[in-house]
Design an enzyme around this catalytic site. Structure first.
Site, PDB file in Angstrom:
ATOM      1  CG  ASN A   1      -0.222  -0.041   2.533  1.00 30.36           C
ATOM      2  OD1 ASN A   1       0.803  -0.716   2.682  1.00 30.36           O
ATOM      3  ND2 ASN A   1      -0.742   0.662   3.515  1.00 30.36           N
TER       4      ASN A   1
ATOM      5  CG  HIS B   1      11.988   1.414   6.401  1.00 25.58           C
ATOM      6  ND1 HIS B   1      10.893   1.233   7.211  1.00 25.58           N
ATOM      7  CD2 HIS B   1      12.344   0.178   5.981  1.00 25.58           C
ATOM      8  CE1 HIS B   1      10.597  -0.060   7.269  1.00 25.58           C
ATOM      9  NE2 HIS B   1      11.465  -0.712   6.528  1.00 25.58           N
ATOM     10  CB  CYS B   2       6.997   4.487   6.564  1.00 24.60           C
ATOM     11  SG  CYS B   2       6.334   2.878   6.180  1.00 24.60           S
ATOM     12  CG  LEU B   3      10.971   4.076  10.958  1.00 20.99           C
ATOM     13  CD1 LEU B   3      11.236   5.075  12.078  1.00 20.99           C
ATOM     14  CD2 LEU B   3      12.169   3.190  10.722  1.00 20.99           C
ATOM     15  N   PRO B   4       8.141   0.486  11.501  1.00 24.89           N
ATOM     16  CG  PRO B   4       7.553  -1.373  12.794  1.00 24.89           C
ATOM     17  CD  PRO B   4       6.967  -0.222  12.028  1.00 24.89           C
TER      18      PRO B   4
ATOM     19  CB  SER C   1       1.827  -5.931   5.693  1.00 26.05           C
ATOM     20  OG  SER C   1       2.645  -5.107   4.900  1.00 26.05           O
TER      21      SER C   1
ATOM     22  NE  ARG D   1       4.374   7.682   8.590  1.00 25.77           N
ATOM     23  CZ  ARG D   1       4.315   6.424   9.008  1.00 25.77           C
ATOM     24  NH1 ARG D   1       5.407   5.751   9.264  1.00 25.77           N
ATOM     25  NH2 ARG D   1       3.153   5.832   9.178  1.00 25.77           N
TER      26      ARG D   1
ATOM     27  CG  ASP E   1       6.633  -0.268   4.290  1.00 25.49           C
ATOM     28  OD1 ASP E   1       7.001  -0.131   5.467  1.00 25.49           O
ATOM     29  OD2 ASP E   1       5.430  -0.303   3.960  1.00 25.49           O
ATOM     30  CB  THR E   2       7.161  -4.071   6.788  1.00 24.16           C
ATOM     31  OG1 THR E   2       7.256  -5.378   7.333  1.00 24.16           O
ATOM     32  CG2 THR E   2       5.740  -3.812   6.322  1.00 24.16           C
TER      33      THR E   2
END
Length: 155
Positions: free
Chosen positions: A20, A123-126, A88, A151, A84-85
Site C-alpha cells: 500500500n 523507510h516508514c518504520l518499524p 505486513s 509523520r 518498507d516492511t
C-alpha cells in the site's frame, strides 16, 4: 522535499514489496515531477490497475517509470532509496515464503553504489534488518528519523 528543496526531477527507487505504501507513491510521484524506479520480486508487484495509472501519469507529466525485478537496476541513479516492511500485518503466516522471495532485496551500501551521488534512504518504520542493513539505516544518508517526525505531525 525538505532535504532536497523540492521534488521535481528527483528519482525515487522503491525496492521491496508492492504494498500500500508503494501504491500511494505510484499514484502521486509523476504528478509531483518525480521519476519512479521499482524493483519487486515476481509475484509481489503492485496492483496492476495502479501500475497502469502510474504509467499513464508518467507519460502525461513527462517523468520516467520503470518496473523491474532487479534491485540494482531500480537503484541506478536514484536520489532516494525507499523500502518498507516485507511482512505486513495479516501476512505473518507467509513470513518464511516472503523472506525467501525477498532475498537480494535488502538495501545495502552495495545497492547505494548504483544510486546517485546525493542518495538518501527512507523507510516508514518499524524496520527489520533484512529490509535494510544497519550501515545504511544508521548512516548520515538515512532520513528515517526526520521522516518519522514529519509523520508524527500528520497524525
Amino acid at each position: 522535499q525538505e532535504h532536497y528543496g523540492g521534488l521535481s526531477g528527483l528519482t525515487i527507487a522503491w525496492i521491496g514489496d508492492g504494498n500500500n505504501v508503494l501504491q500511494s507513491i505510484l499514484t502521486s510521484a509523476a504528478k509531483l515531477g518525480m521519476h519512479l524506479r521499482i524493483a519487486t520480486p515476481r509475484g509481489f508487484e503492485p496492483d496492476l490497475r495502479i501500475t497502469k495509472t502510474a504509467e499513464q501519469n508518467s507519460e502525461e507529466y513527462g517523468t520516467k517509470f520503470l518496473l523491474t525485478t532487479d534491485p540494482l537496476e531500480a537503484a541506478d541513479s536514484a536520489n532516494v532509496l525507499v523500502t518498507d516492511t516485507w511482512i505486513s500485518m495479516g501476512q505473518e503466516e507467509e513470513k518464511k515464503e516472503r523472506l525467501q522471495a525477498f532475498q537480494g532485496y535488502q538495501i545495502t551500501m552495495q545497492t547505494a553504489k548504483s544510486a546517485a551521488s546525493n542518495w538518501t534512504f527512507l523507510h516508514c518504520l518499524p524496520r527489520k534488518p533484512e529490509e535494510v542493513d544497519d550501515e545504511v539505516f544508521y548512516s548520515p544518508r538515512s532520513l528515517v528519523f526526520q521522516e518519522a517526525e514529519n509523520r508524527k505531525w500528520t497524525i
